[in-house]
Design a protein around this motif. Sequence first.
Motif: not given
Length: 265
Positions: A132-135, A205-208, A227-231
């Motif tokens: 998740p995104a950081a609070e 924002l992608m984590r959100k 790469e972030y999604l692949q990771d």
Amino acid sequence: LKIDLISHGDIPHLTHLQPEGWMPIQPYYEFYTQSHFCNPIKCTVDGKIVGIGCSIVHGDTGWLGHIIVDQGFRQQGIGTAITGTLMDFLMKRRRLKSMLLVSTPMGESLYRNLGFQKESEYVFFKGGITPPAAEGHIKDFSPAYRKVGLELDVYASCEDRRKLLEPHWENACFIEAKGELCGFFMPTLGEGFILATTSHSGLELMRKKHCGGRFGVLPAANQIAIEYLQDHGFAEYRRGIRMVKGQRLQWHPKMIYGRIGGNLG
Ligand SMILES: CC(C)(COP(=O)(O)OP(=O)(O)OC[C@H]1O[C@@H](n2cnc3c(N)ncnc32)[C@H](O)[C@@H]1OP(=O)(O)O)[C@@H](O)C(=O)NCCC(=O)NCCS
């Protein structure tokens, strides 16, 4: 071939045209019939809707989207007739610098025959999950974000999409750095639109967006986001071909961390 505008009453009669793996088409056609910058059309044979498509105008750019022909009526020129009608509409009624679309592999040669050229690709990912995104980092809407958010979108897309974005600002969330807006996420616009000026804010924002496993579609140029999604366990399952006729836009695909949709880039 009989080609007319689609009206609200036609929407229940589009179910048989739904392509597999696409987001439900009826809400999109609902939106098109209600938006004065959109021009949805249908092709009918013996009273049955056998093909549909829509043109969308943003200032001096136009998009063609959701061009679909009933499986039993393909390879007879209906897709070409619908696309040609939409192109004529854009050319005659508005002075456009560019027409754009995102094609499936199935449609590519049809669009090439009508003068579109491949410009780049979008890559589809699913099957993973991010943390998740950081609070505390991500902020809710405040009115000042609207103007600067729109400026960021004009820079990123090289289009004036204010009418499209307008209903979604209040549901969006935002990231700032040193008092300046550096990204926003519109969960209610299309596939979940994310635009950011830095990779740090884009990935936040992608984590959100993806912490619940939502699928994502990225411009092939945004390697950092890919790469972030692949990771995080996401795998590519499809590509879309972005095509243009007319002037190539000086857009900035590396700022896009989640596109709007196949109908709008
Ligand atoms: C892509 C799509 C809209 C094309 O519709 P269509 O009605 O089959 O398109 P057309 O008949 O005009 O053209 C398709 C092919 O048939 C050929 N064709 C047209 N009339 C023909 C005829 N009478 N006899 C034989 N072939 C014919 C065309 O030359 C074209 O060939 P090509 O692909 O080698 O260039 C349709 O396949 C579809 O709905 N696919 C699923 C949704 C999708 O992918 N949409 C595109 C995304 S924007």
